[in-house]
Scaffold this active site. Structure first.
Site, short mmCIF file in Angstrom:
data_model
loop_
_atom_site.label_atom_id
_atom_site.label_comp_id
_atom_site.label_asym_id
_atom_site.label_seq_id
_atom_site.Cartn_x
_atom_site.Cartn_y
_atom_site.Cartn_z
N HIS A 111 5.65 -8.68 1.13
CA HIS A 111 4.93 -9.54 2.07
C HIS A 111 3.45 -9.66 1.71
O HIS A 111 2.62 -9.97 2.55
CB HIS A 111 5.04 -9.05 3.52
CG HIS A 111 6.45 -8.97 4.02
ND1 HIS A 111 7.28 -10.06 4.09
CD2 HIS A 111 7.18 -7.92 4.46
CE1 HIS A 111 8.45 -9.69 4.56
NE2 HIS A 111 8.43 -8.40 4.77
N ARG B 173 -12.18 -13.57 8.15
CA ARG B 173 -13.01 -13.08 7.04
C ARG B 173 -12.82 -13.99 5.84
O ARG B 173 -12.00 -14.90 5.86
CB ARG B 173 -12.54 -11.68 6.66
CG ARG B 173 -11.04 -11.69 6.36
CD ARG B 173 -10.55 -10.41 5.74
NE ARG B 173 -9.12 -10.24 5.85
CZ ARG B 173 -8.22 -10.68 4.98
NH1 ARG B 173 -8.60 -11.37 3.92
NH2 ARG B 173 -6.93 -10.46 5.15
N LYS C 226 -2.12 -9.99 16.85
CA LYS C 226 -1.32 -11.20 16.66
C LYS C 226 -0.84 -11.79 17.99
O LYS C 226 -0.67 -13.00 18.11
CB LYS C 226 -0.13 -10.91 15.74
CG LYS C 226 -0.53 -10.54 14.31
CD LYS C 226 0.69 -10.47 13.41
CE LYS C 226 0.50 -9.60 12.20
NZ LYS C 226 -0.39 -10.11 11.16
N GLU D 62 9.72 -12.20 16.37
CA GLU D 62 9.57 -13.57 15.89
C GLU D 62 10.87 -13.98 15.23
O GLU D 62 11.55 -13.16 14.63
CB GLU D 62 8.48 -13.63 14.80
CG GLU D 62 7.21 -14.26 15.25
CD GLU D 62 6.13 -14.27 14.18
OE1 GLU D 62 6.45 -14.28 12.98
OE2 GLU D 62 4.95 -14.26 14.57
P1 ADP Z 1 -5.35 -11.92 1.99
O1 ADP Z 1 -4.58 -12.57 3.07
O2 ADP Z 1 -6.79 -12.28 1.90
O3 ADP Z 1 -4.66 -11.92 0.69
P2 ADP Z 1 -4.42 -9.28 2.33
O4 ADP Z 1 -3.51 -9.29 3.50
O5 ADP Z 1 -3.85 -9.13 0.97
O6 ADP Z 1 -5.42 -10.46 2.45
O7 ADP Z 1 -5.48 -8.15 2.57
C1 ADP Z 1 -6.75 -8.16 1.94
C2 ADP Z 1 -7.19 -6.77 1.75
O8 ADP Z 1 -7.29 -6.11 2.99
C3 ADP Z 1 -6.27 -5.95 0.91
O9 ADP Z 1 -7.06 -5.05 0.19
C4 ADP Z 1 -5.40 -5.25 1.95
O10 ADP Z 1 -4.92 -4.04 1.42
C5 ADP Z 1 -6.40 -5.03 3.07
N1 ADP Z 1 -5.85 -5.09 4.42
C6 ADP Z 1 -5.63 -6.18 5.15
N2 ADP Z 1 -5.21 -5.88 6.39
C7 ADP Z 1 -5.17 -4.55 6.45
C8 ADP Z 1 -4.84 -3.61 7.45
N3 ADP Z 1 -4.50 -3.97 8.68
N4 ADP Z 1 -4.89 -2.31 7.15
C9 ADP Z 1 -5.27 -1.93 5.92
N5 ADP Z 1 -5.62 -2.76 4.94
C10 ADP Z 1 -5.57 -4.04 5.19
P1 ADP Z 2 0.02 -9.76 7.72
O1 ADP Z 2 -0.96 -9.55 8.83
O2 ADP Z 2 0.61 -8.51 7.24
O3 ADP Z 2 -0.55 -10.63 6.64
P2 ADP Z 2 1.63 -12.08 8.49
O4 ADP Z 2 2.09 -12.38 9.86
O5 ADP Z 2 0.55 -12.92 7.93
O6 ADP Z 2 1.22 -10.55 8.42
O7 ADP Z 2 2.89 -12.14 7.51
C1 ADP Z 2 2.82 -11.73 6.16
C2 ADP Z 2 3.97 -12.35 5.38
O8 ADP Z 2 5.24 -11.98 5.95
C3 ADP Z 2 4.01 -13.87 5.39
O9 ADP Z 2 3.19 -14.42 4.39
C4 ADP Z 2 5.48 -14.16 5.15
O10 ADP Z 2 5.80 -14.00 3.79
C5 ADP Z 2 6.16 -13.05 5.93
N1 ADP Z 2 6.49 -13.48 7.31
C6 ADP Z 2 5.73 -13.30 8.41
N2 ADP Z 2 6.31 -13.82 9.51
C7 ADP Z 2 7.48 -14.35 9.12
C8 ADP Z 2 8.57 -15.01 9.79
N3 ADP Z 2 8.55 -15.24 11.11
N4 ADP Z 2 9.62 -15.42 9.05
C9 ADP Z 2 9.66 -15.18 7.72
N5 ADP Z 2 8.70 -14.54 7.03
C10 ADP Z 2 7.61 -14.13 7.71
#
Ligand code: ADP
Ligand code: ADP
Ligand code: MG
Length: 496
Positions: free
Chosen positions: A237, A294, A118, A202
């Protein structure tokens, strides 16, 4: 340009099946890989060929790059699609696939590497006029310095794992007193989950909406976006309800966000399908969160509103074709909603509830799509993500799509385990969701387990059914000629 003849899908469940279906329509042969837990799985039965790659735990099968490459060699596959999760965002895997002379259906290893972290991603996009959430640009190692930054950003703040994903590795800090403790926890969680303890700060957006853009690039430098998906209904989340388009974007904001998303893709010379995630505050300011390199779980809602098969497009781009359209050629029609049907118990903090699908009947009809990998009688394996299915509804307007979703949920019959269907139905009829006035805290703000267990409303419904059946009986001199089913299937199951 090299045409793909045989595609190995390095994944399982609904997404493996979904990818193979498109491949078959394109005249491409398919190869499934599977673990010993998935011998009977639908993706194995659907594929033209299947190779067992190991034991049930993913580390011993679906994450084994060597076994997957061996399976590709054995079956003479010429391309690999990684799906989502597992190896889909692993740059080493992408590189190994290319080095073996196969086509990787995804972006370059370099793009995956940059966007997989990130902080590296923020650095890359910062030169491309993309708004970032206020916070640190580098990993924090000095607590005193970090506290100063947190203070200037303003509490509450979020400590995040640079290598994070899947909603893991995030800690909210409300007050300075809690900083040290939460940071220690974040570092240890990041180390154990991702093997990389780097964390950063953040600003925590207090009424956040999650809005993401589907982007597509080709290997000739063209990039477009395929509009947005709103994914603000989440637990832990993680998304559970998604829709397209978002109910709050104006054409102007959509245009600005779409341009920012395309810039994010350009910042890492992206090609293939990708998702640029933004967080939006209550004043409709948007900030870049991360890019997923992806196919996304919720991609079907985009397919519904654009009429484009994203997997087929991925294949063509991987073969070296140019994007078949320009930004100005793209339009969206209607409204699509997706709910994720997880084997989880919403009345018990959404804990996984693994078991056997005693009954499993999919809803049907106009505008309904079910992407799943199970059939009645099958057991949800404990080793993987507990998602059973994605239920997608498409209609002309948002309201019609929500009503269709309620109808479809009521028709979906799953017994033997708890699912998120009841929760999703609750969302669909909730005033906050229907009015578009919701954020990522919907569950905390509006959901109590009691609304799904026996409620007065449900009792009233039961009473109404009983009364009307008595009335029917009286009308027909004691014989019931018509059965009344005003209670949805999932509710009936709960009542037993
Ligand atoms: P999307 O944003 O497409 O909804 P998710 O964040 O829900 O994706 O993740 C999609 C799939 O990948 C899920 O099965 C989640 O458990 C898996 N996944 C995503 N990132 C990771 C990670 N860093 N480690 C393990 N599993 C992950
Ligand atoms: P991941 O890789 O686990 O998907 P993200 O950065 O996409 O991580 O964040 C996942 C979720 O966490 C977001 O969809 C949101 O709901 C919450 N989130 C992430 N960053 C923030 C933020 N700065 N403030 C509030 N909520 C956040
Ligand atoms: Mg994310």
């Amino acid at each position: 340009m090299k045409k793909i003849k045989k595609l190995l899908v390095a994944n399982r469940g609904e997404i493996a099946l979904r990818i193979m279906r498109s491949a078959r329509e394109m005249g491409i042969q398919t190869v499934a890989v599977y673990s010993e837990a998935d011998r009977q799985a639908l993706h194995v039965r659907f594929a033209d060929e299947a190779v067992c790659i190991g034991l049930p735990p993913s580390a011993e099968s679906y994450l084994r790059m060597d076994k997957i490459l061996e399976a590709a060699k054995l079956t003479h596959a010429d391309a690999i699609h990684p799906g989502y999760g597992f190896l889909s965002e692993n740059e080493d895997f992408a590189a190994l696939v290319s080095d073996a002379g196969l086509i990787f259906i995804g972006p370059s290893a370099k793009s995956i590497e940059v966007m997989g972290n990130k902080l590296a991603a923020k650095e890359a996009v910062s030169k491309f006029n993309v708004p970032l959430v206020p916070g640190t640009a580098e990993p924090i190692d000095d607590v005193a310095k970090a506290k100063k930054i947190a203070k200037s950003v303003g509490y509450p703040i979020l400590i995040k794992a640079a290598a994070g994903g899947g909603g893991k590795g995030m800690r909210i800090v409300e007050r300075e007193e809690d900083f040290q403790q939460q940071m220690d926890r974040a570092v240890s969680e990041a180390t154990s989950s991702f093997g990389d303890g780097s964390v950063f700060i953040e600003k925590y957006i207090t009424q956040p909406r999650h809005i993401e853009f589907q982007i597509f690039g080709d290997q000739h430098g063209n990039v477009v976006h395929l509009f947005e998906r709103e994914c603000s209904i989440q637990r832990r989340h993680q998304k559970v309800v998604e829709e397209a388009p978002s109910s709050i974007l104006t054409p102007e904001i959509r245009k600005a966000m779409g341009e920012a998303a395309v810039n994010v893709a350009r910042s890492c010379d992206y090609y293939g399908a990708g998702t640029v995630e933004f967080i939006m505050d209550e004043n409709l300011n948007f900030y870049f969160l991360e890019m997923n390199t992806r196919l996304q779980v919720e991609h079907p809602v985009t397919e519904m509103i654009t009429g484009i098969d994203l997997v087929k497009l991925q294949v063509k781009i991987a073969e070296g074709e140019k994007l078949p359209f320009k930004q100005e050629d793209l339009t969206m029609h209607g409204h699509a909603v997706e709910v994720r049907v997880y084997a989880e118990d919403p009345t018990n903090n959404f804990m996984p509830d693994i078991g056997t699908l005693k009954t499993y009947q999919r809803p049907q009809g106009n505008g309904i799509r079910v992407d799943d990998g199970f059939e009645q009688g099958m057991t949800i394996p404990i080793y993987y993500d507990p998602m059973i299915a994605k239920l997608i509804c498409y209609a002309e307007t948002r309201e019609q799509a929500m009503n269709k979703m309620i109808r479809a949920i009521d028709e979906y019959e799953i017994t033997g385990l708890e699912t998120t269907l009841g929760f999703c139905r609750y969302v669909m009829q909730h005033e906050a969701f229907r009015s578009g006035n919701f954020d990522t805290k919907f569950v905390e703000t509006h959901f109590k387990p009691e609304v799904l267990t026996s409620t007065p409303v449900e009792e009233e419904e039961l009473l109404a059914v009983a009364l009307s059946s008595i009335r029917e009986r009286k009308k027909n001199n004691g014989t019931i000629h018509q059965e009344q089913h005003t209670i949805s299937k999932w509710k009936q199951n709960r009542l037993h």
